[in-house]
Design a protein around this motif. Structure first.
Motif, short mmCIF file in Angstrom:
data_model
loop_
_atom_site.label_atom_id
_atom_site.label_comp_id
_atom_site.label_asym_id
_atom_site.label_seq_id
_atom_site.Cartn_x
_atom_site.Cartn_y
_atom_site.Cartn_z
N THR A 21 1.21 -0.85 0.22
CA THR A 21 -0.02 -0.09 -0.06
C THR A 21 0.70 0.80 -0.64
O THR A 21 0.73 2.26 -0.57
CB THR A 21 -0.76 0.07 1.09
N LEU A 22 2.07 1.23 0.74
CA LEU A 22 2.73 3.06 0.77
C LEU A 22 3.55 2.33 -0.48
O LEU A 22 3.80 3.50 -0.63
CB LEU A 22 3.92 2.18 1.96
N CYS A 23 3.84 1.76 -1.65
CA CYS A 23 4.31 1.27 -2.54
C CYS A 23 3.15 1.92 -3.52
O CYS A 23 3.71 2.58 -4.52
CB CYS A 23 4.53 0.14 -3.00
N PHE A 24 1.94 1.77 -2.92
CA PHE A 24 1.23 2.20 -4.05
C PHE A 24 1.44 4.03 -4.73
O PHE A 24 0.41 4.87 -4.93
CB PHE A 24 -0.23 1.80 -4.19
N ILE A 25 1.09 4.31 -2.26
CA ILE A 25 1.15 5.83 -2.30
C ILE A 25 2.55 6.18 -2.52
O ILE A 25 1.98 7.77 -3.43
CB ILE A 25 0.33 5.96 -1.08
N LEU A 26 2.92 5.67 -2.73
CA LEU A 26 4.55 6.26 -3.18
C LEU A 26 4.69 6.44 -5.00
O LEU A 26 5.10 7.30 -5.11
CB LEU A 26 5.89 5.81 -2.66
#
Length: 66
Positions: free
Chosen positions: A5-10
């Protein structure tokens, strides 16, 4: 899942060169985690046989009932 999820947000927030690294990370992390989770389940000991030598043979049936 949090890292993905953090990768998608970043991917949305960061500028172009790093965006692609986060997108690749978000797409490949589930595959890698499934491979790691399933590793080592198929353990076979040295004495295990893949066939049963005592199994009965299945006959072709009665040939006179045509």
């Amino acid at each position: 899942m949090m890292i993905r999820t953090l990768c998608f947000i970043l991917t949305v927030i960061t500028p172009s060169p790093f965006r692609w690294y986060f997108l690749v990370g978000a797409l490949t992390l589930p595959y890698i985690s499934v491979i790691i989770a399933n590793a080592g389940r198929e353990t076979v000991s040295g004495n295990t046989s893949y066939f049963n030598a005592d199994a009965k043979e299945i006959s072709a049936g009665d040939k006179t009932a045509q």
